[in-house]
Design a protein around this motif. Structure first.
Motif, mmCIF file in Angstrom:
data_model
loop_
_atom_site.group_PDB
_atom_site.id
_atom_site.type_symbol
_atom_site.label_atom_id
_atom_site.label_comp_id
_atom_site.label_asym_id
_atom_site.label_seq_id
_atom_site.Cartn_x
_atom_site.Cartn_y
_atom_site.Cartn_z
ATOM 1 N N TYR A 164 -3.049 -24.038 -8.843
ATOM 2 C CA TYR A 164 -2.605 -22.831 -8.142
ATOM 3 C C TYR A 164 -1.566 -23.088 -7.060
ATOM 4 O O TYR A 164 -0.698 -22.242 -6.822
ATOM 5 C CB TYR A 164 -3.810 -22.112 -7.524
ATOM 6 C CG TYR A 164 -4.780 -21.592 -8.548
ATOM 7 C CD1 TYR A 164 -4.566 -20.377 -9.187
ATOM 8 C CD2 TYR A 164 -5.903 -22.337 -8.914
ATOM 9 C CE1 TYR A 164 -5.437 -19.911 -10.163
ATOM 10 C CE2 TYR A 164 -6.792 -21.872 -9.874
ATOM 11 C CZ TYR A 164 -6.555 -20.669 -10.494
ATOM 12 O OH TYR A 164 -7.423 -20.212 -11.455
ATOM 13 N N ALA A 165 -1.657 -24.194 -6.367
ATOM 14 C CA ALA A 165 -0.731 -24.455 -5.256
ATOM 15 C C ALA A 165 -0.368 -25.926 -5.219
ATOM 16 O O ALA A 165 -0.667 -26.633 -4.252
ATOM 17 C CB ALA A 165 -1.356 -24.014 -3.933
ATOM 18 N N PRO A 166 0.283 -26.409 -6.285
ATOM 19 C CA PRO A 166 0.605 -27.844 -6.332
ATOM 20 C C PRO A 166 1.460 -28.254 -5.138
ATOM 21 O O PRO A 166 2.401 -27.561 -4.756
ATOM 22 C CB PRO A 166 1.378 -27.991 -7.654
ATOM 23 C CG PRO A 166 1.806 -26.612 -8.024
ATOM 24 C CD PRO A 166 0.793 -25.688 -7.468
ATOM 25 N N GLY A 167 1.069 -29.368 -4.540
ATOM 26 C CA GLY A 167 1.801 -29.866 -3.388
ATOM 27 C C GLY A 167 1.285 -29.379 -2.056
ATOM 28 O O GLY A 167 1.663 -29.916 -1.002
ATOM 29 N N ALA A 168 0.430 -28.345 -2.055
ATOM 30 C CA ALA A 168 -0.104 -27.836 -0.793
ATOM 31 C C ALA A 168 -0.921 -28.918 -0.091
ATOM 32 O O ALA A 168 -1.594 -29.728 -0.734
ATOM 33 C CB ALA A 168 -0.974 -26.606 -1.036
ATOM 34 N N LEU A 169 -0.857 -28.918 1.237
ATOM 35 C CA LEU A 169 -1.640 -29.850 2.041
ATOM 36 C C LEU A 169 -2.898 -29.152 2.537
ATOM 37 O O LEU A 169 -2.862 -27.981 2.921
ATOM 38 C CB LEU A 169 -0.829 -30.335 3.241
ATOM 39 C CG LEU A 169 0.453 -31.110 2.956
ATOM 40 C CD1 LEU A 169 1.137 -31.480 4.270
ATOM 41 C CD2 LEU A 169 0.158 -32.363 2.127
ATOM 42 N N VAL A 170 -4.014 -29.869 2.531
ATOM 43 C CA VAL A 170 -5.256 -29.378 3.118
ATOM 44 C C VAL A 170 -5.559 -30.265 4.314
ATOM 45 O O VAL A 170 -5.749 -31.479 4.169
ATOM 46 C CB VAL A 170 -6.419 -29.403 2.105
ATOM 47 C CG1 VAL A 170 -7.694 -28.872 2.753
ATOM 48 C CG2 VAL A 170 -6.066 -28.568 0.865
#
Length: 265
Positions: free
Chosen positions: A18-24
């Protein structure tokens, strides 16, 4: 202040889908809104910052200060209505922030909240906050709700949450058989709402729950695909999904017209 969070495999898979590359990121402190000077520290862990700004003309004269700050050019991350997990697309890549208060939250439910934020961050057309959803119609919403500015804000945030839930709940349902732990957490959280949902009109009528609180509760149930009582059932519709802010404003107008008529009888 920000530290990258290690994700279990099912959350990694959700992020990739759903959100490739997003940081958590875990946040060292609690917050409703991170002070702009602290938020700018995100620049150390992302590629770029793009602070959002919106016309002050969208806001009623008595709009809460937090909303005025968000509309301004100050780099504003997090708002009072955001819970244990929030996200922003004012960064590249998008960032999901897990607040310090998450400590003690059951692991499966917390991971669902992170997964939910990733789905929202990856859904086209879903902003991180309600102001761009309503835009200049926020003044019209405030005129339709005969309550104070903080209560109007609460209703607006709830209505936006419901609209987002209409878009994301199919993703959560699709996790059955693929990401069962996250799917089960979504189902369990929804089932816990049912008794109170059934009693919602009575709780409002007897003054045990305010209208903004009831709206908040009902709209949060939309993402769990639960049955809503009137007048909130009108928000669980394809019409709301399609027409967004204008539908929400008309719903508020009609609802308060009906409430006024009942009180005047």
């Amino acid at each position: 202040m920000f530290e990258q969070r290690t994700l279990p495999p099912d959350l990694e898979a959700v992020r990739d889908e759903y959100a490739p590359g997003a940081l958590v990121l875990d946040v060292a402190g609690d917050f409703d809104t991170i002070p702009p000077e602290a938020a700018e520290n995100l620049g150390l862990v992302v590629d770029s910052l793009s602070p959002a700004a919106y016309p002050q003309e969208w806001l009623p004269d008595d709009a809460p200060q937090a909303l005025r700050l968000y509309a301004s050019s100050d780099f504003t991350i997090g708002m009072p209505e955001h819970g244990t997990v929030t996200w922003t697309d004012q960064t590249t890549p998008p960032v999901v922030l897990v607040k310090y208060r998450a400590k003690g939250t059951p692991e499966d439910f917390l991971d669902f909240l992170i997964a939910e934020a990733l789905v929202q961050a990856g859904t086209d057309g879903v902003p991180e906050q309600f102001l761009p959803f309503f835009g200049e119609q926020y003044r019209q919403l405030a005129d339709a709700i005969p309550l104070g500015p903080n209560e109007v804000y609460q209703v607006a945030a709830a209505l936006f949450d419901g609209w987002v839930g209409l878009q994301t709940r199919e993703a959560f349902a699709s996790w059955e058989g693929r990401h069962d732990r996250l799917h089960d957490a979504w189902v369990d959280a929804g089932e816990r709402l049912d008794d109170r949902l059934a009693n919602l009109p009575r709780l409002v009528a007897t003054g045990r729950l305010s209208f903004p609180e009831a709206t908040e509760f009902a709209c949060s149930a939309i993402k769990h695909h639960r049955d809503l009582p009137a007048p909130f059932a009108a928000l669980d519709t394809a019409a709301y999904l399609d027409h967004g802010g204008s539908y929400a404003v008309r719903w508020a107008e009609k609802t308060f017209e009906q409430l006024t008529a009942v009180r005047d009888e």
